[in-house]
Design a protein around this motif. Sequence first.
Motif, PDB file in Angstrom:
ATOM      1  N   PHE A 286       0.851  -1.185   0.000  1.00  0.00           N
ATOM      2  CA  PHE A 286       0.000   0.000   0.000  1.00  0.00           C
ATOM      3  C   PHE A 286       0.896   1.247   0.000  1.00  0.00           C
ATOM      4  O   PHE A 286       1.227   1.797   1.044  1.00  0.00           O
ATOM      5  CB  PHE A 286      -0.965   0.030   1.196  1.00  0.00           C
ATOM      6  N   PRO A 287       1.301   1.664  -1.215  1.00  0.00           N
ATOM      7  CA  PRO A 287       2.175   2.832  -1.297  1.00  0.00           C
ATOM      8  C   PRO A 287       1.391   4.139  -1.219  1.00  0.00           C
ATOM      9  O   PRO A 287       0.288   4.234  -1.772  1.00  0.00           O
ATOM     10  CB  PRO A 287       2.794   2.684  -2.696  1.00  0.00           C
ATOM     11  N   LYS A 297       5.459  17.953   5.418  1.00  0.00           N
ATOM     12  CA  LYS A 297       6.577  17.129   5.894  1.00  0.00           C
ATOM     13  C   LYS A 297       7.096  16.313   4.709  1.00  0.00           C
ATOM     14  O   LYS A 297       6.323  15.971   3.810  1.00  0.00           O
ATOM     15  CB  LYS A 297       6.112  16.144   6.987  1.00  0.00           C
ATOM     16  N   THR A 298       8.383  15.971   4.750  1.00  0.00           N
ATOM     17  CA  THR A 298       8.918  15.140   3.667  1.00  0.00           C
ATOM     18  C   THR A 298       8.574  13.682   3.926  1.00  0.00           C
ATOM     19  O   THR A 298       8.237  13.294   5.056  1.00  0.00           O
ATOM     20  CB  THR A 298      10.462  15.242   3.582  1.00  0.00           C
ATOM     21  N   ARG A 299       8.733  12.886   2.888  1.00  0.00           N
ATOM     22  CA  ARG A 299       8.522  11.440   3.036  1.00  0.00           C
ATOM     23  C   ARG A 299       9.442  10.868   4.111  1.00  0.00           C
ATOM     24  O   ARG A 299       9.004  10.074   4.956  1.00  0.00           O
ATOM     25  CB  ARG A 299       8.754  10.759   1.681  1.00  0.00           C
ATOM     26  N   ASP A 300      10.706  11.313   4.102  1.00  0.00           N
ATOM     27  CA  ASP A 300      11.641  10.760   5.091  1.00  0.00           C
ATOM     28  C   ASP A 300      11.253  11.162   6.510  1.00  0.00           C
ATOM     29  O   ASP A 300      11.431  10.380   7.457  1.00  0.00           O
ATOM     30  CB  ASP A 300      13.077  11.198   4.776  1.00  0.00           C
ATOM     31  N   GLU A 301      10.702  12.361   6.666  1.00  0.00           N
ATOM     32  CA  GLU A 301      10.245  12.773   8.007  1.00  0.00           C
ATOM     33  C   GLU A 301       9.084  11.894   8.476  1.00  0.00           C
ATOM     34  O   GLU A 301       9.026  11.495   9.644  1.00  0.00           O
ATOM     35  CB  GLU A 301       9.843  14.253   7.996  1.00  0.00           C
ATOM     36  N   VAL A 302       8.174  11.581   7.552  1.00  0.00           N
ATOM     37  CA  VAL A 302       7.041  10.711   7.916  1.00  0.00           C
ATOM     38  C   VAL A 302       7.557   9.307   8.263  1.00  0.00           C
ATOM     39  O   VAL A 302       7.148   8.704   9.264  1.00  0.00           O
ATOM     40  CB  VAL A 302       6.000  10.644   6.770  1.00  0.00           C
ATOM     41  N   TYR A 303       8.485   8.825   7.455  1.00  0.00           N
ATOM     42  CA  TYR A 303       9.083   7.500   7.673  1.00  0.00           C
ATOM     43  C   TYR A 303       9.721   7.423   9.068  1.00  0.00           C
ATOM     44  O   TYR A 303       9.487   6.472   9.823  1.00  0.00           O
ATOM     45  CB  TYR A 303      10.112   7.262   6.555  1.00  0.00           C
ATOM     46  N   GLU A 304      10.498   8.461   9.424  1.00  0.00           N
ATOM     47  CA  GLU A 304      11.169   8.485  10.732  1.00  0.00           C
ATOM     48  C   GLU A 304      10.146   8.635  11.863  1.00  0.00           C
ATOM     49  O   GLU A 304      10.297   8.038  12.926  1.00  0.00           O
ATOM     50  CB  GLU A 304      12.188   9.631  10.806  1.00  0.00           C
ATOM     51  N   GLY A 336      17.916  13.279 -14.117  1.00  0.00           N
ATOM     52  CA  GLY A 336      17.156  14.168 -15.006  1.00  0.00           C
ATOM     53  C   GLY A 336      16.568  13.434 -16.195  1.00  0.00           C
ATOM     54  O   GLY A 336      15.720  13.964 -16.908  1.00  0.00           O
ATOM     55  N   LYS A 337      16.986  12.157 -16.398  1.00  0.00           N
ATOM     56  CA  LYS A 337      16.472  11.414 -17.563  1.00  0.00           C
ATOM     57  C   LYS A 337      15.141  10.740 -17.272  1.00  0.00           C
ATOM     58  O   LYS A 337      14.397  10.402 -18.180  1.00  0.00           O
ATOM     59  CB  LYS A 337      17.479  10.341 -17.988  1.00  0.00           C
ATOM     60  N   MET A 338      14.885  10.457 -15.981  1.00  0.00           N
ATOM     61  CA  MET A 338      13.653   9.735 -15.630  1.00  0.00           C
ATOM     62  C   MET A 338      12.956  10.523 -14.526  1.00  0.00           C
ATOM     63  O   MET A 338      12.975  10.142 -13.352  1.00  0.00           O
ATOM     64  CB  MET A 338      13.995   8.312 -15.187  1.00  0.00           C
ATOM     65  N   THR A 339      12.367  11.629 -14.936  1.00  0.00           N
ATOM     66  CA  THR A 339      11.856  12.587 -13.943  1.00  0.00           C
ATOM     67  C   THR A 339      10.702  12.010 -13.111  1.00  0.00           C
ATOM     68  O   THR A 339      10.602  12.306 -11.927  1.00  0.00           O
ATOM     69  CB  THR A 339      11.412  13.887 -14.638  1.00  0.00           C
ATOM     70  N   VAL A 340       9.865  11.185 -13.730  1.00  0.00           N
ATOM     71  CA  VAL A 340       8.733  10.632 -12.960  1.00  0.00           C
ATOM     72  C   VAL A 340       9.264   9.668 -11.897  1.00  0.00           C
ATOM     73  O   VAL A 340       8.919   9.765 -10.714  1.00  0.00           O
ATOM     74  CB  VAL A 340       7.711   9.913 -13.880  1.00  0.00           C
ATOM     75  N   ALA A 341      10.135   8.762 -12.329  1.00  0.00           N
ATOM     76  CA  ALA A 341      10.685   7.772 -11.376  1.00  0.00           C
ATOM     77  C   ALA A 341      11.445   8.482 -10.258  1.00  0.00           C
ATOM     78  O   ALA A 341      11.346   8.094  -9.084  1.00  0.00           O
ATOM     79  CB  ALA A 341      11.592   6.799 -12.116  1.00  0.00           C
ATOM     80  N   GLU A 342      12.183   9.521 -10.603  1.00  0.00           N
ATOM     81  CA  GLU A 342      12.961  10.247  -9.587  1.00  0.00           C
ATOM     82  C   GLU A 342      12.027  10.865  -8.545  1.00  0.00           C
ATOM     83  O   GLU A 342      12.285  10.784  -7.340  1.00  0.00           O
ATOM     84  CB  GLU A 342      13.826  11.327 -10.243  1.00  0.00           C
ATOM     85  N   ARG A 343      10.927  11.456  -9.014  1.00  0.00           N
ATOM     86  CA  ARG A 343       9.986  12.080  -8.072  1.00  0.00           C
ATOM     87  C   ARG A 343       9.294  11.028  -7.206  1.00  0.00           C
ATOM     88  O   ARG A 343       9.222  11.155  -5.983  1.00  0.00           O
ATOM     89  CB  ARG A 343       8.928  12.913  -8.829  1.00  0.00           C
ATOM     90  N   VAL A 344       8.818   9.967  -7.853  1.00  0.00           N
ATOM     91  CA  VAL A 344       8.091   8.931  -7.095  1.00  0.00           C
ATOM     92  C   VAL A 344       9.016   8.307  -6.036  1.00  0.00           C
ATOM     93  O   VAL A 344       8.611   8.102  -4.887  1.00  0.00           O
ATOM     94  CB  VAL A 344       7.493   7.856  -8.042  1.00  0.00           C
ATOM     95  N   ALA A 345      10.271   8.062  -6.405  1.00  0.00           N
ATOM     96  CA  ALA A 345      11.212   7.459  -5.445  1.00  0.00           C
ATOM     97  C   ALA A 345      11.435   8.371  -4.235  1.00  0.00           C
ATOM     98  O   ALA A 345      11.676   7.891  -3.129  1.00  0.00           O
ATOM     99  CB  ALA A 345      12.539   7.148  -6.131  1.00  0.00           C
ATOM    100  N   GLU A 346      11.336   9.684  -4.447  1.00  0.00           N
ATOM    101  CA  GLU A 346      11.518  10.635  -3.334  1.00  0.00           C
ATOM    102  C   GLU A 346      10.281  10.739  -2.452  1.00  0.00           C
ATOM    103  O   GLU A 346      10.366  11.130  -1.296  1.00  0.00           O
ATOM    104  CB  GLU A 346      11.819  12.045  -3.891  1.00  0.00           C
ATOM    105  N   GLU A 347       9.112  10.425  -3.038  1.00  0.00           N
ATOM    106  CA  GLU A 347       7.853  10.676  -2.315  1.00  0.00           C
ATOM    107  C   GLU A 347       7.178   9.426  -1.762  1.00  0.00           C
ATOM    108  O   GLU A 347       6.253   9.518  -0.959  1.00  0.00           O
ATOM    109  CB  GLU A 347       6.857  11.383  -3.258  1.00  0.00           C
ATOM    110  N   VAL A 348       7.630   8.242  -2.195  1.00  0.00           N
ATOM    111  CA  VAL A 348       6.843   7.040  -1.883  1.00  0.00           C
ATOM    112  C   VAL A 348       7.164   6.461  -0.498  1.00  0.00           C
ATOM    113  O   VAL A 348       8.302   6.473  -0.044  1.00  0.00           O
ATOM    114  CB  VAL A 348       7.053   5.956  -2.977  1.00  0.00           C
ATOM    115  N   LEU A 349       6.106   5.991   0.134  1.00  0.00           N
ATOM    116  CA  LEU A 349       6.266   5.261   1.392  1.00  0.00           C
ATOM    117  C   LEU A 349       5.234   4.127   1.399  1.00  0.00           C
ATOM    118  O   LEU A 349       4.029   4.375   1.220  1.00  0.00           O
ATOM    119  CB  LEU A 349       6.023   6.196   2.584  1.00  0.00           C
TER     120      LEU A 349
END
Length: 395
Positions: A286-287, A297-304, A336-349
């Motif tokens: 359940f991402p 808050k950032t994803r990492d803040e929520v994770y912590e 910069g080549k895979m902007t969607v993947a880069e964003r999702v990887a930063e935001e997903v939990l």
Amino acid sequence: MEKFKKPIYVTQPFLPPLEQFQGYLKEIWDSKWLTNQGKFHQEFEKALAEYLGVKYISLFTNGTLAIITALQTLRITGQVITTPFSFVATTHALWWNNIKPVFADIEPTTFNLDPEKIEAAITPNTTAILPVHVYGNPCNVDRIKEIADTYGLKLIYDACHTFGVKINNVPVLNFGDLSVMSFHATKVFTTFEGGAIVCHDEATKKRIDFLKNFGFAGEITVVAPGINAKMNEFQAALGLLQLKYIDEAIEKRKQIAAHYRETLMNVSGLKYLEDIPGVRHCYSYFPILIDKEKFGKTRDEVYEHLKRHNIYGRRYFYPLISQFPAYKGLESAQPGKMTVAERVAEEVLCLPIYPDLKEQDVELVCSLIKSFGHQKGKSRNEISNRKNNTSSKLG
Ligand code: T4K
């Protein structure tokens, strides 16, 4: 808030009653047949193919060796287009076959390989496409097939998150030349460790079975430099027993996903995936996506924050595979080549989801998240009013 006494992990294996497994263990003990195409292996292979609605399946000791063998089966070489948004094993399987991975970006809606980006990445050295049905959500199988057919490419699906998933009643495993499954302890369906390759004809199944058994085609005949990737009798026995409970387990996961969706609905800065119409999902993960500006808050803040409360969500799949040392030098991996993947990887939990997860634990995870952001979203009262007024998805 009080820290939970018992940790809540992202997942927990669903296991059948121990007494029932003991019966299988007794049989294994008595027969002294532990591996190499034993009775349970044969029975499980047959029963699993039936359950999944596929014609040919070969059992493996794990999903990684199954992907490595799938590539060997089709004699894939050169370059293969794949996703950076997966577990490392997907790309490692290419590396183990001396194949160059070419990463392409993902779709913002499903997090699966974007067919148009696949097409743009094709070169004269491309031989195959290796997409992943990430979190169990099917790829755009029709469009990807069209591309594979047009350019004469082989198509191997990493279906390690997909158990029993169907599109308009057609098993998702029936798309592509081969599909690979994992039955690891963290998967919807587990045989401790385990995996499988699904194929569509007898000759291919034969080749897969040779390859997973050192290349043996008979007692003294070795037809290829195969590997040892056989599923043992303990794994197969657990698999047989698990089949009796899998529908119930998926149904419970479905209820938990519905509960999360209702409770996290309308929280500013949080997004989650919806079910796709016509698809039978398996709810393996359940991402949620956390937009730091809107959520506060950032994803990492929520994770912590969750970790401080003994709740262990996971940032699957951060970092992207293309960011690991073995792959980051590749041209297709450049930032910069895979902007969607880069964003999702930063935001997903990925939030905890497994059949035995309690309703109140889901509520707690959600309330910890909501109270942490600067917008609270719906209150629990609002939600229970809604549940009373509409037919509840939790049943
Ligand atoms: N392709 C894809 C798309 C995959 O996701 C995977 C595996 C593969 C290929 C390769 O298939 P296999 O060769 O693994 O069959 C886990 C799993 O080890 C891995 O199988 C899985 N993907 C990946 C997404 O997750 P970790 O390192 O995150 O697992 P770990 O040990 O941190 O476990 C996560 C949580 O699960 C733990 O915090 C607690 C719980 N857990 C775990 C185990 C092992 C249990 O409750 N019981 C257990 O026995 O990689």
